[in-house]
Design an enzyme around this catalytic site. Structure first.
Site, PDB file in Angstrom:
ATOM      1  N   ASN A 136      25.503 -25.324  -8.754  1.00 33.68           N
ATOM      2  CA  ASN A 136      25.900 -26.513  -8.164  1.00 33.68           C
ATOM      3  C   ASN A 136      25.499 -27.876  -8.892  1.00 33.68           C
ATOM      4  O   ASN A 136      26.574 -28.538  -8.593  1.00 33.68           O
ATOM      5  CB  ASN A 136      25.369 -26.754  -6.877  1.00 33.68           C
ATOM      6  CG  ASN A 136      23.713 -26.592  -6.890  1.00 33.68           C
ATOM      7  OD1 ASN A 136      23.142 -26.368  -7.889  1.00 33.68           O
ATOM      8  ND2 ASN A 136      23.189 -27.072  -5.826  1.00 33.68           N
ATOM      9  N   GLU A 182      12.430 -23.521  -7.234  1.00 32.65           N
ATOM     10  CA  GLU A 182      13.301 -24.361  -6.369  1.00 32.65           C
ATOM     11  C   GLU A 182      14.190 -23.679  -5.524  1.00 32.65           C
ATOM     12  O   GLU A 182      15.384 -23.286  -6.358  1.00 32.65           O
ATOM     13  CB  GLU A 182      13.619 -25.699  -7.137  1.00 32.65           C
ATOM     14  CG  GLU A 182      12.491 -26.571  -7.765  1.00 32.65           C
ATOM     15  CD  GLU A 182      12.814 -27.521  -8.779  1.00 32.65           C
ATOM     16  OE1 GLU A 182      14.213 -27.671  -9.026  1.00 32.65           O
ATOM     17  OE2 GLU A 182      12.191 -28.168  -9.066  1.00 32.65           O
ATOM     18  N   CYS A 218      21.338 -28.306  -2.593  1.00 29.73           N
ATOM     19  CA  CYS A 218      20.188 -27.487  -1.684  1.00 29.73           C
ATOM     20  C   CYS A 218      19.467 -28.594  -0.856  1.00 29.73           C
ATOM     21  O   CYS A 218      19.091 -28.318   0.078  1.00 29.73           O
ATOM     22  CB  CYS A 218      18.893 -27.284  -2.888  1.00 29.73           C
ATOM     23  SG  CYS A 218      18.748 -28.590  -3.918  1.00 29.73           S
ATOM     24  N   GLU A 272       7.852 -29.789  -9.463  1.00 26.13           N
ATOM     25  CA  GLU A 272       8.040 -30.323 -10.976  1.00 26.13           C
ATOM     26  C   GLU A 272       8.481 -31.867 -10.538  1.00 26.13           C
ATOM     27  O   GLU A 272       8.454 -32.320  -9.557  1.00 26.13           O
ATOM     28  CB  GLU A 272       9.062 -29.680 -11.386  1.00 26.13           C
ATOM     29  CG  GLU A 272       8.837 -28.164 -11.545  1.00 26.13           C
ATOM     30  CD  GLU A 272       9.802 -27.422 -12.649  1.00 26.13           C
ATOM     31  OE1 GLU A 272      10.496 -28.192 -13.590  1.00 26.13           O
ATOM     32  OE2 GLU A 272      10.023 -26.246 -12.407  1.00 26.13           O
TER      33      GLU A 272
HETATM   34  P1  NAD Z   1      21.616 -17.585  -7.213  1.00 27.09           P
HETATM   35  O1  NAD Z   1      20.234 -17.253  -6.807  1.00 27.09           O
HETATM   36  O2  NAD Z   1      22.729 -16.779  -6.861  1.00 27.09           O
HETATM   37  O3  NAD Z   1      21.684 -17.718  -8.828  1.00 27.09           O
HETATM   38  C1  NAD Z   1      20.788 -18.657  -9.751  1.00 27.09           C
HETATM   39  C2  NAD Z   1      20.680 -17.993 -11.083  1.00 27.09           C
HETATM   40  O4  NAD Z   1      19.997 -16.706 -10.875  1.00 27.09           O
HETATM   41  C3  NAD Z   1      22.074 -17.509 -11.465  1.00 27.09           C
HETATM   42  O5  NAD Z   1      21.971 -17.980 -13.000  1.00 27.09           O
HETATM   43  C4  NAD Z   1      21.966 -15.977 -11.431  1.00 27.09           C
HETATM   44  O6  NAD Z   1      22.754 -15.239 -12.470  1.00 27.09           O
HETATM   45  C5  NAD Z   1      20.363 -15.747 -11.418  1.00 27.09           C
HETATM   46  N1  NAD Z   1      20.218 -14.461 -11.125  1.00 27.09           N
HETATM   47  C6  NAD Z   1      20.828 -13.966 -10.053  1.00 27.09           C
HETATM   48  N2  NAD Z   1      20.110 -12.653  -9.743  1.00 27.09           N
HETATM   49  C7  NAD Z   1      19.048 -12.434 -10.304  1.00 27.09           C
HETATM   50  C8  NAD Z   1      18.141 -11.509 -10.677  1.00 27.09           C
HETATM   51  N3  NAD Z   1      17.818 -10.695  -9.879  1.00 27.09           N
HETATM   52  N4  NAD Z   1      17.207 -11.629 -12.063  1.00 27.09           N
HETATM   53  C9  NAD Z   1      17.451 -12.770 -12.565  1.00 27.09           C
HETATM   54  N5  NAD Z   1      18.356 -13.932 -12.538  1.00 27.09           N
HETATM   55  C10 NAD Z   1      19.205 -13.871 -11.481  1.00 27.09           C
HETATM   56  O7  NAD Z   1      21.994 -19.232  -6.686  1.00 27.09           O
HETATM   57  P2  NAD Z   1      23.360 -20.140  -6.868  1.00 27.09           P
HETATM   58  O8  NAD Z   1      24.070 -19.323  -5.813  1.00 27.09           O
HETATM   59  O9  NAD Z   1      23.613 -20.082  -8.094  1.00 27.09           O
HETATM   60  O10 NAD Z   1      22.894 -21.363  -6.361  1.00 27.09           O
HETATM   61  C11 NAD Z   1      22.594 -21.705  -5.061  1.00 27.09           C
HETATM   62  C12 NAD Z   1      21.353 -21.627  -4.261  1.00 27.09           C
HETATM   63  O11 NAD Z   1      20.527 -22.550  -5.181  1.00 27.09           O
HETATM   64  C13 NAD Z   1      21.237 -22.151  -2.793  1.00 27.09           C
HETATM   65  O12 NAD Z   1      20.478 -21.303  -2.219  1.00 27.09           O
HETATM   66  C14 NAD Z   1      20.676 -23.359  -3.099  1.00 27.09           C
HETATM   67  O13 NAD Z   1      19.868 -23.878  -1.964  1.00 27.09           O
HETATM   68  C15 NAD Z   1      19.612 -23.102  -4.179  1.00 27.09           C
HETATM   69  N6  NAD Z   1      19.402 -24.541  -5.161  1.00 27.09           N
HETATM   70  C16 NAD Z   1      18.171 -25.035  -4.627  1.00 27.09           C
HETATM   71  C17 NAD Z   1      17.762 -26.135  -5.565  1.00 27.09           C
HETATM   72  C18 NAD Z   1      16.373 -26.674  -5.317  1.00 27.09           C
HETATM   73  O14 NAD Z   1      16.246 -27.614  -5.894  1.00 27.09           O
HETATM   74  N7  NAD Z   1      15.367 -26.255  -4.618  1.00 27.09           N
HETATM   75  C19 NAD Z   1      18.628 -26.920  -6.179  1.00 27.09           C
HETATM   76  C20 NAD Z   1      19.863 -26.206  -6.250  1.00 27.09           C
HETATM   77  C21 NAD Z   1      20.343 -25.181  -5.679  1.00 27.09           C
END
Ligand code: NAD
Length: 484
Positions: free
Chosen positions: A153, A252, A286, A465
């Protein structure tokens, strides 16, 4: 066709296996991403381990800080390259990426370089039983090889938010960007080489999660710690991988954040604030607000005002002037968000505005567009009110008392952020004290001071962080006790 290569030990590395990267605005193919297998991940970990023992590991803090400043300057010098890469990958408005994503991507290197240069460590003098004294002081050493697993995002911003402090503390990193947004992490490899960051300090491996680079990286025994931003359930999988070898994690994760508007709020500012928190980046933030609670005396007026703001948002491609809403990231995510739009109707929500797909001309019709959407009238038990949708939408419900607003805000497993709008200081401070979140904004949203702690409570994360808090994760603190 453009090729997105892995970046391992200072070299761009192709693999035999590629997948397409699509533009969210029209679904055209932007290029081919070279997926890293176990071999490439192993090579990246090996390079990162070797770099810890090489020039990088021996480098003085002053020199390291200079290099990180050079990285930031080089990102700024290549601002347009980063900007074009980021908007092509995400489809977000140019105005947004040029004001937030790229400048913050550069700033993350300078801010943490300054912190590491200036932050002191603790020291205590103590009387000992034999009448003498002892002096304790603390030393910080890098955690080691850090895996940085990123979402799509805010690709550059969220990646550098972790790479900046990790490198400032003397670690080496292996970044696994989201499969949806491979571009800016790859471009950063060119920056690292251009300014002379030693080989193996910054590495990038492309691919997916399970059965791919994400899993190979997070379970690799040569990785000393994992910092991750993404969905809560992905966090659970990564935590299981990190359990082997009891490696630390910094998470996060997702949210279902409440925005609370009291009747005494500055009405126009509250409407503008919630418009941003619900719809910015097409709701893919997020920290965004998908649950809005408005005090009853201003409820109808607020719903009407937010509806007007949503309807005035110009939906369109990144470079078009005045665009406020881009597309969602992917066809898959669009299907998920539209699934919630359908579910809201099926559950009897009042659709105040939106609820569907906008008509887009020509090639844009292939893009992942959805309308900004507002609902009212659903019970708190509805999945629309409980689950993170991650789209440009919110449900608005009325409340009467401060106690009720606190209870509503806290009735979730998540605990990332909240935004509270009131002119009553006592109410504001009480909300800040009692809402169970890592981040509470009063009369603002997404206003950030990078020296402050960032992270989520409950299912929204582990650890904090930002500022000196980043040092807690990216360094090992060693206490030295000297008997004098
Ligand atoms: P996601 O969890 O689907 O993917 C994030 C990353 O994890 C990607 O690079 C993906 O390839 C990798 N990944 C997926 N499964 C994995 C596994 N089993 N092992 C290792 N790596 C793996 O998230 P997304 O769809 O890319 O992002 C959206 C989500 O992120 C939303 O839930 C949002 O709230 C959250 N988010 C949180 C913050 C925060 O600061 N708290 C900031 C931005 C986004």
């Amino acid at each position: 066709m453009h090729q997105y290569l892995n970046f391992i030990n200072g070299e761009f590395v192709a693999t035999g296996k590629t997948f397409e990267n699509h533009a969210p605005v029209d679904n055209r193919v932007l290029g081919l991403v070279h997926e890293a297998g176990e071999r490439e991940v192993d090579a990246a970990v090996g390079a990162a381990r070797a770099a810890l023992k090489g020039d990088w590991g021996r480098m003085s803090v002053v020199k390291r800080v200079e290099l990180l400043y050079a990285v930031a300057d080089e990102i700024n010098r290549r601002f347009d390259d980063f900007l074009q890469a980021e908007v092509a990958d995400t489809g977000k408005p140019l105005s947004l990426a040029s004001h937030i994503d790229i400048p913050r991507g550069a700033a993350n290197f300078k801010v943490f370089a300054d912190i590491v240069k200036n932050v002191p460590t603790e020291s205590f003098e103590m009387a000992t039983p034999d009448g003498g004294t002892a002096l304790s002081y603390a030393l910080r050493s890098p955690l080691g090889v850090v895996a940085v697993v990123c979402p799509w995002n805010l690709p550059l911003l969220l990646m550098t938010w972790k790479v900046g402090p990790a490198l400032a503390c003397g670690n080496t990193v292996i970044v696994k960007p989201s499969e949806e947004t491979p571009a800016t992490a790859t471009l950063l490899g060119e920056v690292m080489n251009a300014v002379g960051v030693p080989k193996g300090v910054y590495n990038v491996v492309h691919g997916f999660g399970p059965g791919s680079a994400g899993e190979f990286l997070t379970r690799h025994p040569g990785v000393n710690g994992i910092t991750f931003t993404g969905e809560t359930r992905t966090g659970e999988a990564i935590m299981a991988a990190a359990a082997k070898g009891v490696r630390p994690v910094s998470f996060e994760l997702g949210g279902k954040n409440a925005g609370i508007v009291f009747a005494d709020a500055d009405f126009d500012k509250a409407v503008a604030g919630i418009t941003r928190s619900a719809f910015e980046n097409c709701g893919q933030v997020c920290l965004g607000t998908e649950r809005v609670y408005v005090q009853r005396p201003i409820f109808d007026r607020f719903v009407q005002a937010l509806k007007e703001k949503a309807q005035a948002l110009k939906v369109g491609p990144s470079e078009e002037p005045g665009v406020g809403l881009g597309p969602l990231i992917s066809a898959e995510h669009k299907a998920k968000v539209l699934g919630y739009y359908e579910k809201a109707k099926a559950e009897g929500a009042t659709v105040v505005t939106g609820g569907g797909v906008p008509d887009m001309p020509g090639a844009l019709a292939q893009g992942h567009w959805v309308q900004p959407t507002i609902w009212t009238g659903l019970p708190e038990s509805s999945p629309i009110v409980r689950e993170e949708i991650f789209g440009p939408c919110c449900h608005i419900a009325p409340f009467d008392t401060v106690d009720e607003a606190i209870a509503l805000a806290n009735a979730t497993n998540y605990g990332l952020a909240t935004t509270v709008w009131t002119q009553n200081l006592a109410t504001a401070h009480r909300m800040a004290r009692e809402i169970e979140v890592g981040l509470c904004w009063i009369n603002s949203w997404f206003l950030r001071d990078l020296r402050t702690a960032f992270g989520g409570a409950k299912a929204s994360g582990i650890g904090r962080e930002g500022g000196v808090h980043s040092l807690e994760f990216y360094t090992e603190l060693r206490n030295v006790m000297v008997k004098l």
